[in-house]
Design a protein around this motif. Structure first.
Motif, PDB file in Angstrom:
ATOM      1  N   TYR A   1       0.838  -1.212   0.000  1.00 36.83           N
ATOM      2  CA  TYR A   1       0.000   0.000   0.000  1.00 36.83           C
ATOM      3  C   TYR A   1       0.873   1.262   0.000  1.00 36.83           C
ATOM      4  N   ILE A   2       1.921   1.260   0.812  1.00 32.52           N
ATOM      5  CA  ILE A   2       2.805   2.429   0.882  1.00 32.52           C
ATOM      6  C   ILE A   2       3.530   2.636  -0.448  1.00 32.52           C
ATOM      7  N   TYR A   3       4.021   1.539  -1.041  1.00 38.09           N
ATOM      8  CA  TYR A   3       4.681   1.650  -2.341  1.00 38.09           C
ATOM      9  C   TYR A   3       3.737   2.240  -3.379  1.00 38.09           C
ATOM     10  N   TYR A   4       2.511   1.747  -3.390  1.00 39.05           N
ATOM     11  CA  TYR A   4       1.517   2.245  -4.341  1.00 39.05           C
ATOM     12  C   TYR A   4       1.301   3.750  -4.134  1.00 39.05           C
ATOM     13  N   SER A   5       1.103   4.159  -2.896  1.00 41.65           N
ATOM     14  CA  SER A   5       0.789   5.555  -2.592  1.00 41.65           C
ATOM     15  C   SER A   5       1.944   6.483  -2.938  1.00 41.65           C
ATOM     16  N   ILE A   6       3.151   6.115  -2.541  1.00 36.13           N
ATOM     17  CA  ILE A   6       4.304   6.971  -2.804  1.00 36.13           C
ATOM     18  C   ILE A   6       4.560   7.093  -4.307  1.00 36.13           C
ATOM     19  N   THR A   7       4.483   5.973  -4.999  1.00 38.61           N
ATOM     20  CA  THR A   7       4.721   5.995  -6.451  1.00 38.61           C
ATOM     21  C   THR A   7       3.666   6.823  -7.166  1.00 38.61           C
ATOM     22  N   PHE A   8       2.414   6.663  -6.765  1.00 38.43           N
ATOM     23  CA  PHE A   8       1.326   7.440  -7.364  1.00 38.43           C
ATOM     24  C   PHE A   8       1.567   8.933  -7.161  1.00 38.43           C
ATOM     25  N   PHE A   9       1.949   9.320  -5.949  1.00 40.01           N
ATOM     26  CA  PHE A   9       2.224  10.731  -5.654  1.00 40.01           C
ATOM     27  C   PHE A   9       3.387  11.253  -6.489  1.00 40.01           C
ATOM     28  N   LEU A  10       4.475  10.485  -6.562  1.00 38.14           N
ATOM     29  CA  LEU A  10       5.649  10.935  -7.311  1.00 38.14           C
ATOM     30  C   LEU A  10       5.331  11.122  -8.787  1.00 38.14           C
ATOM     31  N   TYR A  11       4.526  10.219  -9.340  1.00 33.95           N
ATOM     32  CA  TYR A  11       4.204  10.358 -10.763  1.00 33.95           C
ATOM     33  C   TYR A  11       3.303  11.570 -11.011  1.00 33.95           C
ATOM     34  N   LEU A  12       2.365  11.825 -10.105  1.00 37.97           N
ATOM     35  CA  LEU A  12       1.546  13.029 -10.240  1.00 37.97           C
ATOM     36  C   LEU A  12       2.409  14.281 -10.165  1.00 37.97           C
TER      37      LEU A  12
END
Length: 353
Positions: free
Chosen positions: A173-184
């Motif tokens: 979940y943390i990997y998903y959230s951080i990656t999503f934020f970085l790409y945005l």
């Protein structure tokens, strides 16, 4: 505050000093600009103003959050608590991850450009009058996006993640959230860079379309890395979307031993003792029953093996061990785009006189 505005509005001081050429004796005048307010006060003023502008522009700031909710709701309704047992099921799960990242990133990219270009005339006027530096303007633009992108991430990730039923582990979940934020943040920074580089919104959006197509086409999902012609493979490493999807997908399927039938069918559970050792949990049939050697419809693989962790896997080239490298590359993209935006703001002037 009014006090900070009046301080910034004070004309900048210029130190003028003379230098003599060694060869001639001619005198040259050099100008060093000193702003009336220190750098941190310039940023504080611009942050305060930008936050107010964002709050007063709901058609820009709020629309991004609404789009994330709508896209997430559509994807979630389509793949609600999806069970994956075949190659097609697993591929659709992967596509849902890629589509969510691509669409929300693209929307941020396209909405930020006209917003930035609209306020460019005011920035040029105030920078030329010495109220603040170009660097302060770029830095404050980067900071003001953070709370909105955090909200987008929290909303978008939570709508999709639990609705579809992704990995129920804290690390995934943390990997998903951080990656999503970085790409945005990366796509938003790309929009700011193109807004500073190009003269109008139309040319910026046309250029952004080309970049998005490259990112998506060479992310390793539409065409796997090993299927690309050798002269195109450098674009696989250039694609920022590849690093975001690799970080999310490999962490989602790491250690996933769900049995899949490739390409279709149900795993054989029972068979005559003479065949049991060779066919049970190794081959598939249409109904999961062994009815002879001609009844096979596929072979059994785990989800992890099918997605990335075997020779000939669907996303050959993706590696779970690259997850920290993916983070580093995304951060480098973000930082690089901010630096390029600063350089562009210092060297490119679209102000028409």
């Amino acid at each position: 505050s009014q006090k900070s505005i009046s301080g910034l509005a004070t004309p900048m001081r210029r130190k003028v000093y003379n230098q003599k050429r060694q060869s001639g004796g001619h005198t040259l005048s050099s100008i060093e600009t000193v702003y009336s307010q220190p750098f941190y006060k310039q940023i504080a003023y611009l942050l305060n103003r930008n936050l107010k502008n964002y709050w007063r522009s709901p058609e820009f700031s709020l629309s991004r959050i609404i789009v994330v909710v709508l896209v997430g709701a559509i994807i979630t309704a389509t793949f609600w608590q999806q069970k994956y047992r075949t190659a097609a099921d697993t591929q659709s799960r992967i596509i849902s991850i890629s589509f969510m990242i691509m669409l929300t990133g693209a929307y941020n990219l396209f909405t930020i450009m006209p917003f930035q270009i609209e306020k460019r005339a005011v920035l040029f006027r105030e920078i030329s009058s010495g109220m603040y530096s170009s660097i302060a303007a770029v830095v404050s633009d980067g900071f003001v996006e953070l709370p909105y992108l955090i909200v987008e991430t929290l909303v978008g990730v939570n709508v999709v993640y639990w609705g579809i039923g992704f990995q129920q582990t804290v690390s995934a979940y943390i990997y998903y959230s951080i990656t999503f934020f970085l790409y945005l943040y990366l796509m938003t920074s790309l929009g700011m860079f193109l807004s500073a580089l190009l003269p109008d919104a139309l040319s910026a959006q046309l250029s952004a379309t080309v970049v998005i197509q490259i990112f998506q086409l060479f992310a390793g999902i539409i065409v796997p890395h090993d299927k690309l012609p050798s002269y195109y493979r450098w674009l696989y490493y250039f694609s920022a979307q590849r690093y975001s999807t690799e970080a999310i997908i490999t962490t989602q399927f790491h250690g996933d031993h769900t049995k899949l039938c490739i390409p279709d069918g149900k795993p054989i559970e029972t068979a005559p003792w003479i065949f049991k050792r060779f066919v049970v949990d190794k081959f598939c049939t249409s109904d999961g029953e062994f009815q002879g050697l001609g009844s096979f419809t596929g072979v059994v693989q785990t989800a992890e093996e099918f997605v990335y962790n075997s020779e000939g896997s669907f996303l050959h080239g993706y590696e779970y061990e690259h997850r920290y490298i993916d983070f580093a590359v995304l951060l480098t993209w973000c930082l690089g785009l901010r630096i390029l935006t600063v350089i562009t703001a210092l060297t490119v002037d679209h102000n028409k006189r």
